[in-house]
Design a protein around this motif. Structure first.
Motif, PDB file in Angstrom:
ATOM      1  N   LEU A 176       0.831  -1.210   0.000  1.00 24.80           N
ATOM      2  CA  LEU A 176       0.000   0.000   0.000  1.00 24.80           C
ATOM      3  C   LEU A 176       0.863   1.256   0.000  1.00 24.80           C
ATOM      4  N   LEU A 177       1.902   1.299   0.843  1.00 21.38           N
ATOM      5  CA  LEU A 177       2.773   2.478   0.872  1.00 21.38           C
ATOM      6  C   LEU A 177       3.443   2.712  -0.479  1.00 21.38           C
ATOM      7  N   ALA A 178       3.900   1.632  -1.114  1.00 19.76           N
ATOM      8  CA  ALA A 178       4.530   1.770  -2.429  1.00 19.76           C
ATOM      9  C   ALA A 178       3.529   2.276  -3.458  1.00 19.76           C
ATOM     10  N   GLU A 179       2.314   1.735  -3.430  1.00 18.65           N
ATOM     11  CA  GLU A 179       1.300   2.161  -4.392  1.00 18.65           C
ATOM     12  C   GLU A 179       0.940   3.634  -4.196  1.00 18.65           C
ATOM     13  N   LEU A 180       0.799   4.066  -2.939  1.00 16.41           N
ATOM     14  CA  LEU A 180       0.458   5.467  -2.671  1.00 16.41           C
ATOM     15  C   LEU A 180       1.588   6.393  -3.116  1.00 16.41           C
ATOM     16  N   ALA A 181       2.827   5.979  -2.887  1.00 14.48           N
ATOM     17  CA  ALA A 181       3.947   6.793  -3.358  1.00 14.48           C
ATOM     18  C   ALA A 181       3.868   6.986  -4.864  1.00 14.48           C
ATOM     19  N   HIS A 182       3.595   5.913  -5.583  1.00 21.82           N
ATOM     20  CA  HIS A 182       3.632   5.966  -7.044  1.00 21.82           C
ATOM     21  C   HIS A 182       2.408   6.655  -7.635  1.00 21.82           C
ATOM     22  N   THR A 183       1.224   6.390  -7.080  1.00 28.27           N
ATOM     23  CA  THR A 183       0.008   6.929  -7.697  1.00 28.27           C
ATOM     24  C   THR A 183      -0.354   8.315  -7.175  1.00 28.27           C
ATOM     25  N   GLU A 184      -0.081   8.576  -5.885  1.00 28.46           N
ATOM     26  CA  GLU A 184      -0.407   9.882  -5.310  1.00 28.46           C
ATOM     27  C   GLU A 184       0.779  10.846  -5.377  1.00 28.46           C
ATOM     28  N   ARG A 185       1.895  10.364  -5.890  1.00 33.27           N
ATOM     29  CA  ARG A 185       3.123  11.174  -6.030  1.00 33.27           C
ATOM     30  C   ARG A 185       3.604  11.704  -4.678  1.00 33.27           C
ATOM     31  N   LEU A 186       3.513  10.852  -3.663  1.00 37.66           N
ATOM     32  CA  LEU A 186       4.028  11.192  -2.348  1.00 37.66           C
ATOM     33  C   LEU A 186       5.502  10.823  -2.251  1.00 37.66           C
ATOM     34  N   ALA A 187       6.212  11.508  -1.387  1.00 34.82           N
ATOM     35  CA  ALA A 187       7.569  11.118  -1.022  1.00 34.82           C
ATOM     36  C   ALA A 187       7.459  10.321   0.273  1.00 34.82           C
TER      37      ALA A 187
END
Length: 236
Positions: A176-187
């Motif tokens: 989930l953390l990896a997906e949110l980083a990639h799709t939501e453009r989070l650092a």
């Protein structure tokens, strides 16, 4: 997105972090690895401004602000008697006037709708009205991540977010953390004890030893040098 330069931390006379430079780009999950006492959690806390340190931390080229960083901890700090939805709404407290934040009943409708969307994002919309204490450990951690999303911070710092979870739940949270980083453009910067999870989900790995960065690169690089006596830490 996130740039920490020259971070140095002393606990009394002992230097536990020495001139550490770390960057995390928007859309990237960075895993920080190292043995116990290497300075991993201290790096995260210094980046968040939770411990006194020297050095600088900037986000998008400007000084770190109080709402720029969302935190996810190993100990999942939810209010157990409140619903999952109420806990996620708490992520918006920093941008609400005081009188609207005194009780969950006063959260504006738009905040509750946003919180519900965040729960949907982490796959828990169907548990929105369940008490947080009744959720499993993995579900509670996903609620904590939804709360971080509701904060609208561009940077998420996760301090050993899966150490207390069983292997299946740990996989779900890292995915989930990896997906949110990639799709939501989070650092996203995640301190981990499990090199195998870092290899599978991180975009980049930073390794600490004795408070200094000793490796920075691809997640599949050898990390044995980070762990004394070649004993890699694995989830219990």
């Amino acid at each position: 997105m996130l740039t920490a330069t020259g971070l140095t931390v002393h606990y009394g006379p002992r230097e536990v972090l020495h001139q550490v430079d770390v960057t995390v780009e928007s859309g990237e999950l960075l895993a920080v690895l190292g043995a116990n006492g290497s300075g991993k959690s201290t790096l995260l806390r210094a980046t968040a401004g939770l411990v006194p340190s020297s050095g600088t931390v900037t986000i998008n080229g400007r000084e770190r602000g109080p709402l720029d960083i969302a935190l996810v901890f190993q100990r999942i700090h939810l209010v157990g008697r409140r619903s999952a939805l109420d806990n996620v709404c708490a992520g918006a407290l920093g941008r609400l006037p005081l009188h609207r934040s005194l009780t969950p009943a006063l959260f504006p409708r738009e905040v509750r709708e946003e919180a519900m969307a965040c729960l949907e994002r982490v796959g828990l919309a169907d548990r929105a009205h369940d008490r947080a204490a009744g959720l499993s450990g993995g579900q509670q951690q996903r609620v904590a991540i939804a709360r971080a999303l509701c904060q609208r911070a561009p940077v998420v710092l996760a301090d050993e977010p899966v150490s207390a979870l069983d292997p299946a739940a740990a996989e779900q949270v890292l995915e989930l953390l990896a997906e949110l980083a990639h799709t939501e453009r989070l650092a996203v910067l995640a301190v981990l004890h499990q090199p195998d999870l870092a290899r599978r989900y991180a975009d980049r790995v930073v390794g600490l030893r004795d408070g200094s960065v000793v490796l920075d690169g691809a997640p599949d690089q050898p990390v044995d040098s980070l762990y004394p006596h070649a004993l890699l830490e694995i989830p219990s």
